[in-house]
Scaffold this motif. Structure first.
Motif, PDB file in Angstrom:
ATOM      1  N   ASN A 137       0.850  -1.185   0.000  1.00  0.00           N
ATOM      2  CA  ASN A 137       0.000   0.000   0.000  1.00  0.00           C
ATOM      3  C   ASN A 137       0.892   1.243   0.000  1.00  0.00           C
ATOM      4  O   ASN A 137       1.661   1.463   0.940  1.00  0.00           O
TER       5      ASN A 137
ATOM      6  N   GLU B  81       0.395   4.191   0.671  1.00  0.00           N
ATOM      7  CA  GLU B  81       0.158   5.114   1.783  1.00  0.00           C
ATOM      8  C   GLU B  81       0.700   4.569   3.102  1.00  0.00           C
ATOM      9  O   GLU B  81       0.792   5.298   4.090  1.00  0.00           O
TER      10      GLU B  81
ATOM     11  N   ASP C  44      -1.799  -7.952  -1.327  1.00  0.00           N
ATOM     12  CA  ASP C  44      -2.881  -7.344  -0.550  1.00  0.00           C
ATOM     13  C   ASP C  44      -2.460  -7.040   0.886  1.00  0.00           C
ATOM     14  O   ASP C  44      -3.291  -6.628   1.704  1.00  0.00           O
ATOM     15  N   ASP C  45      -1.175  -7.249   1.194  1.00  0.00           N
ATOM     16  CA  ASP C  45      -0.606  -6.960   2.518  1.00  0.00           C
ATOM     17  C   ASP C  45      -1.236  -7.796   3.635  1.00  0.00           C
ATOM     18  O   ASP C  45      -1.185  -7.413   4.808  1.00  0.00           O
TER      19      ASP C  45
END
Length: 449
Positions: A238, A240, A299-300
């Motif tokens: 991600n 962010e 997707d972490d």
């Protein structure tokens, strides 16, 4: 789309076979008649380079450069010779070719760097290559920069006065203007093999370095413990996220690094520690959990860890509690197998020593060293060469029989790992003799891109 080919770096260094390293193209399409086979070999023009990690040139991640999204150039830094090869995989993805070569003398004279390890493209379109030492093999961290269009060597990335004592891996998060790098080890000493007498002598690094990405300046350093040997650094995918993980090879610990509440300040905390095993018949009375590589799903959700000495691959679920939870584990080799020279005297985790792995009538030697995960997170690929000198020391049968590339099936719902017994790439059957396979990359992108 599902991965159809993989590029695997292969070396003949320390095998006794006088052949150049090569980049293998492996067919991963289950519908192909060549599934699980090497369909192309790109030999390097020199001997004993030790191709190690491979990284992409400028691609879709380089938002400042306007570069095309398709990855067409693979950069191969050499761990021992300090050469850099640039390989064109865009023209013919199944038959790549070398399009540029940077000689060691240029790296030595222009940057006073050597023993090149890991490559990533920068946001501005240039390519950053981490190094482990100087030209003489003394410890010296830092980075060299390649021009993203011509791949000419531009010079050092950091200021000379801020070069860490050792280096190895790095990752960055552009939106937080941060780059994090690991320590590695002193190449001229570690290159002789692992010696317990080198412990507590500063041969094995212990620092995690935090850099200001735009200013190229070192802002924070964390001491992760004596002889911890931080190697692999991974941010969450991600863009962010201000969070990532670093694995420490000799201590068996994984630390989470994250941006603290205080502005522009980072912190670390230990979240996983794999205990050492009391053993006999080995080089030391305690065998550490040597964490050679880790990878995070796109997707972490999951963190995957390979334990090169013990021989297991672990799957951890990354929850909001910041404490990874073990949900899958499988042994694919290692030094503690039943019937081997090592006897486990005390084990905090296992009740008995694991059985050797045999796939398609081939006994798998060595331990899991490098991981790569499919974009959908359902297939985890693994090779079993860490570093040729240490391979020869700890796994002499691997030198004789050659590496393998395995596939693990992943349960992405509840967690879980299982070995796919229908997939095996046997690098012991190469035309020039058994070789050692390390890094795996997919043309369209992968979990390390």
């Amino acid at each position: 789309p599902r991965e159809e080919v993989a590029y695997v770096t292969c070396t003949y260094r320390c095998t006794g076979i006088e052949q150049p390293d090569f980049l293998a193209t492996v067919d991963l399409n289950p519908r192909s008649c060549h599934y699980g086979q090497v369909i192309h070999r790109l030999p390097m023009p020199n001997l004993k380079d030790e191709l190690h990690c491979a990284g992409w040139g400028p691609a879709c991640g380089c938002f400042d450069s306007g570069a095309a999204a398709k990855r067409t150039k693979l950069v191969l830094p050499c761990l021992i010779s300090s050469r850099i090869y640039v390989v064109d995989v865009g023209s013919q993805c199944r038959a790549p070719r070398i399009c540029k070569m940077i000689e060691p003398v240029d790296v030595f004279w222009k940057c006073n760097k050597g023993y090149l390890s890991v490559t990533h493209p920068l946001p501005n379109g240039d390519v950053l290559v981490a190094n482990m030492g100087d030209a003489a093999g003394h410890g010296k961290g830092g980075f060299v920069v390649l021009d993203g269009e011509t791949f000419e060597l531009k010079g050092n990335w950091e200021n000379e006065c801020e070069a860490p004592p050792t280096g190895y891996d790095f990752w960055y998060q552009a939106r937080h203007n941060v780059l994090v790098s690991s320590a590695g080890m002193v190449p001229r000493v570690a290159g002789r093999g692992f010696n317990p007498d080198d412990l507590k002598k500063g041969v094995f690094g212990r620092r995690l370095n935090v850099w200001n990405l735009s200013c190229r300046s070192l802002t924070q350093c964390f001491d992760l413990g004596e002889d911890s040997l931080p190697l692999t650094v991974r941010f969450l995918h991600n863009p962010e996220a201000a969070e990532g993980y670093v694995s420490c090879a000799l201590s068996g610990a994984i630390f989470r690094f994250y941006k603290s509440c205080e502005a522009n300040n980072w912190a670390v905390e230990e979240v996983i520690r794999i205990p050492a095993k009391d053993v006999s018949g080995w080089i030391m009375p305690k065998m550490p959990a040597f964490i050679a590589d880790l990878v995070i799903s796109q997707d972490d959700r999951f963190l995957y860890v390979c334990n090169w000495l013990h021989g297991d691959i672990r799957q951890y679920e990354l929850s909001r509690s910041c404490k990874p939870r073990l949900v899958g584990q499988v042994f694919v080799g290692g030094s503690i197998l039943r019937g081997g020279p090592v006897t486990v005297c005390r084990d905090e985790e296992l009740k008995c020593q694991p059985e050797p792995l045999v796939i398609k009538c081939k006994r798998v030697y060595g331990g899991p060293a490098t991981l790569q995960l499919s974009l959908d997170g359902k297939r985890l690929y693994v090779t079993n060469s860490f570093y040729s000198t240490w391979d020869r020391q700890f796994y002499p049968s691997l030198i004789k029989e050659g590496s393998v590339m395995l596939q693990l099936d992943v349960d992405t719902d509840k967690g879980g790992l299982s070995v796919n017994k229908n997939f095996l790439v046997d690098f012991g059957k190469e035309p020039n003799g058994p070789c050692l396979a390390h890094e795996i990359r997919f043309p369209g992108g992968d979990a390390k891109s």
